[in-house]
Design an enzyme around this catalytic site. Structure first.
Site, PDB file in Angstrom:
ATOM      1  CG  HIS A 359      -2.043  -1.027   1.120  1.00 30.98           C
ATOM      2  ND1 HIS A 359      -3.276  -0.487   0.802  1.00 30.98           N
ATOM      3  CD2 HIS A 359      -2.123  -2.210   1.645  1.00 30.98           C
ATOM      4  CE1 HIS A 359      -3.800  -1.848   0.780  1.00 30.98           C
ATOM      5  NE2 HIS A 359      -3.435  -2.721   1.297  1.00 30.98           N
ATOM      6  CE  LYS A 553      -2.449  10.805   3.458  1.00 33.03           C
ATOM      7  NZ  LYS A 553      -2.929   9.856   2.370  1.00 33.03           N
TER       8      LYS A 553
HETATM    9  O1  73E Z   1      -2.679   5.861  -0.897  1.00 38.76           O
HETATM   10  C1  73E Z   1      -3.154   5.144   0.056  1.00 38.76           C
HETATM   11  C2  73E Z   1      -3.959   4.074  -0.560  1.00 38.76           C
HETATM   12  O2  73E Z   1      -5.300   4.450  -0.911  1.00 38.76           O
HETATM   13  C3  73E Z   1      -2.139   4.767   1.016  1.00 38.76           C
HETATM   14  O3  73E Z   1      -1.407   5.825   1.525  1.00 38.76           O
HETATM   15  C4  73E Z   1      -2.731   3.820   2.409  1.00 38.76           C
HETATM   16  O4  73E Z   1      -3.468   2.848   1.765  1.00 38.76           O
HETATM   17  C5  73E Z   1      -4.624   3.418   0.905  1.00 38.76           C
HETATM   18  C6  73E Z   1      -5.398   2.021   0.473  1.00 38.76           C
HETATM   19  O5  73E Z   1      -4.701   1.327  -0.533  1.00 38.76           O
HETATM   20  C7  73E Z   1      -1.811   3.371   3.064  1.00 38.76           C
HETATM   21  N1  73E Z   1      -1.887   3.186   4.708  1.00 38.76           N
HETATM   22  C8  73E Z   1      -0.917   2.700   5.076  1.00 38.76           C
HETATM   23  N2  73E Z   1      -0.043   2.390   3.995  1.00 38.76           N
HETATM   24  N3  73E Z   1      -0.611   2.819   2.729  1.00 38.76           N
HETATM   25  C9  73E Z   1      -0.573   2.279   6.286  1.00 38.76           C
HETATM   26  C10 73E Z   1       0.748   1.949   6.979  1.00 38.76           C
HETATM   27  C11 73E Z   1       0.865   1.368   8.136  1.00 38.76           C
HETATM   28  C12 73E Z   1      -0.309   1.616   8.927  1.00 38.76           C
HETATM   29  C13 73E Z   1      -1.279   2.043   8.694  1.00 38.76           C
HETATM   30  C14 73E Z   1      -1.669   2.464   7.345  1.00 38.76           C
END
Ligand code: 73E
Length: 808
Positions: A359, A553
């Site tokens: 992610h 962001k």
């Molecule tokens: O771009 C988003 C994405 O839309 C991304 O930053 C987010 O996931 C969304 C769903 O795919 C995300 N969250 C985390 N990493 N990417 C994350 C990492 C560690 C702890 C909690 C959340």
């Protein structure tokens, strides 16, 4: 449609009985909370009956079961969603109205469980909704935190965190399944023993914790399939209440063991894609992974016996980011140590069952655990990881040029740490990113050495959102209009929204689209007034940025734009500004100073602008406290501009961009994450795209040709002025100035290129708002955004996962 109540009369009788049974009062004498709890209980019972049938059907049809492992599920309120999915929402509303009650008042009693931080957790919840809608036997496996993400209060402009006590009044959707509890072993040491001429291993002298599951029903659209979300709570294995200590008055010690066990599931870590490394977090990760795997193996064994070689045929385990990365090693451990399989056979099974979604590529978010900490907490799991790592090294062809560098990049154990992303890739048969650009970056940059070795593993699954929750439910006025125009088939098949394109030149229809937006803006204005006292004007443009606070962001760039517009209007009262309300909402991780200062800056700018009669007619700044699923559902439908302004290359996908698009907001954004696909689908002419692209950003850093000071000096008049105002007293009245933000930018060469994109951003905003006067054209763009958004339904995403990864 599987309606759970045949008619109003039947519902009314059942409901009166339900209120009586939970409160001992008539529906008239009961409280709103009683009325909510009774309604939820009634729906939950019906849901559980369908769930039993869905489960039996899965068994009878020999369906493959999908287990979605995620440390977060940001599910939101369920009542309205389940009434909609069971096809009885309007009927129940009418029946309650007949009794003199308002369904929405009752629905507002429901806790909004904050069991997630942001996009990642909400995605997991949308996927549960879509799996059930698509009839997949798909189950969530996660954590039941006693306290969810903190409640955000704003005091003197600053974020203050308060505990989120969502369980105080009980949670009517969950059922505790004590009979399915699993013992989880921590610590101890590994010992070998002989059995039938083979050496096996077990861990002894462990500290055991009991993982107790709570099941929450997941109702699919049309009510035919009801799945389950299983969340785990940590408890002591046995009660060891120390009576002697209690009698001495040492109450804390008397119950110390319980407190220590429960600490594991006490709280959700509040970092979204940020710092980590705490032992308790590692315990959380292992607890829900180990418990989840025991529980799914139990189900498998009941259906298929101990034929573990059939596991890949009947089970898929999906790991949502690396937080459940221990799924691979833990399943190996159980298959080898407890089911007595040989390594190779077990490995063959594991790598066909497990898949992984990445992610984020932010280096600070990639999980790593110190080997010392890890091996002490989970000695046997560590041995298995070490063996996976050893075999990985052994598999390298050392006659090939560059193998050392490739090994260095792909190693699991490195520099005294375990790299969880590399472990996840090696244990999985599929690795996916969450938007086209993100998957390309994974293949070509972040995981390029893995991609060179096993290109077939890599694929893209662009994120999606539940169009039922975030459009049908959140935006009833617009949804009604859509259904009147094209029928209600879009609730099941979001691609039908395309049919709205036929109405793009229908003046009356476009007016109606505008009128529904107007109604949603009034609804939000009323909420803002009630929550904050601020009066915002529905005649102004609603410009919205709602998401977690993070430097990349660039909420900072947004508020700098507001400062610039303000400066220019003050300097020249004839400077044209399209009347706008700048709306922000979102939380910052409690330890993330820069993000929290940005929140304070926004509130400080709001304090000045909102009290300055020279600009009040044309601008207001509004920070909505405590962003969460329930108020998000009020905000998205009211938005006209969707701010998606991350530094290109940094936002993996984003999902608020999709929710806002679907609700008819125009994207003002960079070519990052899923914004690219949004612009492609709706047409560039229907969005406002600006700024550096990802390749340009890369090139700028690679060539060492960006100098923040030069950018500043090149635009002393406007950018320079705004930067100076961070240090002087212009916005310092509320609680001091913002020198730390200034220093962060100037001392680190503007790491997120806020200053580099500033002018093209403000220009794009002026051009976009400048076109607001032509309402017909604006409403057409809004309609075309909605009409093109069907592809972003998570139903589509889930079908891709089903067909291309899970083969379920
Ligand atoms: O771009 C988003 C994405 O839309 C991304 O930053 C987010 O996931 C969304 C769903 O795919 C995300 N969250 C985390 N990493 N990417 C994350 C990492 C560690 C702890 C909690 C959340």
């Amino acid at each position: 449609m599987n309606k759970i109540f045949d008619n109003k009369q039947e519902f009314t009788e059942l409901y009166r009985d339900a209120v009586m049974s939970i409160s001992g009062k008539s529906v008239e004498a009961a409280s709103d909370l009683d009325r909510f709890n009774a309604l939820a209980k009634l729906v939950a019972e019906k849901a559980r009956t369908v769930a039993t049938k869905s489960d039996a059907r899965a068994t009878a049809e020999g369906k493959k079961r999908v287990y979605y492992f995620s440390i977060e599920f940001l599910i939101g309120r369920l009542l309205d969603n389940y009434l909609l999915n069971f096809g009885v929402r309007d009927m129940v509303a009418e029946a309650l109205d007949d009794m003199g009650f308002d369904l929405s008042v009752i629905e507002n009693q429901e806790p909004d469980p904050a069991l997630g931080n942001g996009g990642l957790g909400r995605l997991a919840a949308c996927f549960l909704d879509s799996m059930a809608a698509e009839g997949i036997a798909g189950y969530g496996n996660g954590m039941r935190y006693r306290y969810g993400l903190f409640k955000q209060e704003i005091v003197n402009g600053s974020q203050v965190e308060a505990t989120d006590e969502w369980l105080t009044h009980g949670y009517p959707w969950e059922v505790r399944r004590q009979d399915k509890a699993v013992t989880i072993k921590f610590g101890g040491h590994v010992e070998g023993f002989e059995e039938n001429g083979r050496t096996f291993y077990r861990t002894v002298d462990t500290q055991d914790i009991l993982a107790v599951p709570y099941d929450i029903p997941v109702v699919g659209y049309a009510g035919e399939t009801v799945n389950k979300l299983r969340v785990w709570a940590a408890e002591p294995v046995e009660e060891h209440f120390d009576l002697e200590a209690f009698n001495r008055g040492d109450y804390a010690l008397a119950d110390a063991e319980r407190a220590e066990a429960e600490a594991i599931s006490a709280i959700l870590y509040p970092n979204d894609a940020g710092e980590h490394g705490r032992l308790l977090r590692l315990k959380q990760e292992y607890l829900f992974v180990s418990a989840g795997i025991y529980s799914l193996l139990d189900t498998f064994e009941k259906e298929h016996g101990a034929n573990w070689e059939l596991l890949p045929q009947f089970v898929a385990i999906h790991t949502n980011d690396t937080h459940p990365a221990m799924c691979g090693p833990e399943l190996m451990r159980i298959l080898i140590d407890e089911k007595k399989l040989e390594w190779d056979d077990a490995w063959n099974i594991v790598t066909q069952v497990v898949s992984y979604t990445n992610h984020t590529i932010l280096p600070e978010a990639l999980e790593k655990w110190p080997i010392g900490t890890f091996s002490k907490l989970l000695p046997r799991v560590y041995q298995i990881i070490d063996e996976i790592s050893r075999r990985w090294h052994e598999s390298f062809d050392t006659t090939q040029e560059g193998w050392q560098e490739r090994l260095r990049q792909t190693a699991i154990l490195w520099d005294g740490e375990i790299r969880m992303a590399n472990l996840s890739v090696i244990c999985s048969h599929s690795v996916n990113g969450v938007a086209k650009i993100h998957s390309d970056i994974i293949k070509n940059i972040v995981l390029k050495d893995f991609y060179a070795l096993t290109p077939e593993k890599f694929n893209n699954k662009t994120n999606g959102i539940s169009h039922r929750r975030f459009f049908a439910e959140a935006n009833p006025t617009y949804a009604k209009l859509v259904t009147e125009a094209i029928g209600d088939g879009w609730l099941k098949d979001a691609f039908e929204l395309e049919k709205l394109k036929e109405f793009q030149n229908d003046t009356e229809f476009l007016k109606a689209v505008g009128a529904s937006k107007r109604a949603n803006k009034e609804r939000l204005a009323a909420y803002v007034k009630a929550e904050t006292g601020l009066v915002i004007d529905p005649n102004t443009v609603f410009d919205v940025q709602v998401k977690r606070f993070h430097a990349y962001k660039r909420q900072l760039m947004n508020i700098m734009k507001v400062m610039d517009i303000y400066n220019r209007r003050i300097a020249d009262p004839n400077f044209h500004v399209t009347p706008t309300t700048f709306i922000f909402s979102g939380k910052a991780a409690s330890s993330y100073t820069f993000a929290k200062e940005t929140i304070r800056l926004i509130n400080s700018v709001a304090d000045v602008i909102n009290n300055d009669p020279r600009v009040n007619e044309v601008m207001k700044v509004c920070f909505i406290p405590n962003f969460r699923v329930s108020n998000a559902q009020l905000i998205y439908p009211a938005a006209e501009i969707s701010e998606q302004i991350s530094t290109a290359g940094k936002e993996a996908s984003g999902t608020s961009n999709m929710k806002l698009m679907m609700n008819g907001a125009i994207t003002l954004g960079t070519l990052d994450g899923a914004n690219i696909e949004i612009a492609d689908l709706a047409g560039r002419e229907n969005e406002a795209i600006f700024g550096l692209t990802a390749p340009e950003v890369e090139q700028l850093w690679a060539s060492n040709s960006y100098f923040a000071w030069d950018t500043l000096n090149g635009d002393r008049e406007r950018l320079g002025r705004v930067m100076d105002e961070l240090k002087d007293n212009t916005f310092a009245g509320l609680s001091g100035n913002f020198e730390s933000i200034y220093n962060e930018l100037m001392n680190n060469n503007d790491p997120d290129l806020v200053m580099a994109d500033f002018r093209s951003y403000v220009d794009a905003w002026e051009k976009l708002t400048g076109s607001y006067g032509d309402q017909e054209t604006w409403n057409r763009k809004a309609l075309l955004n909605t009409a093109s958004s069907g592809w972003f339904s998570s139903d589509r995403t889930i079908r891709e996962y089903r067909d291309e990864i899970w083969h379920a």
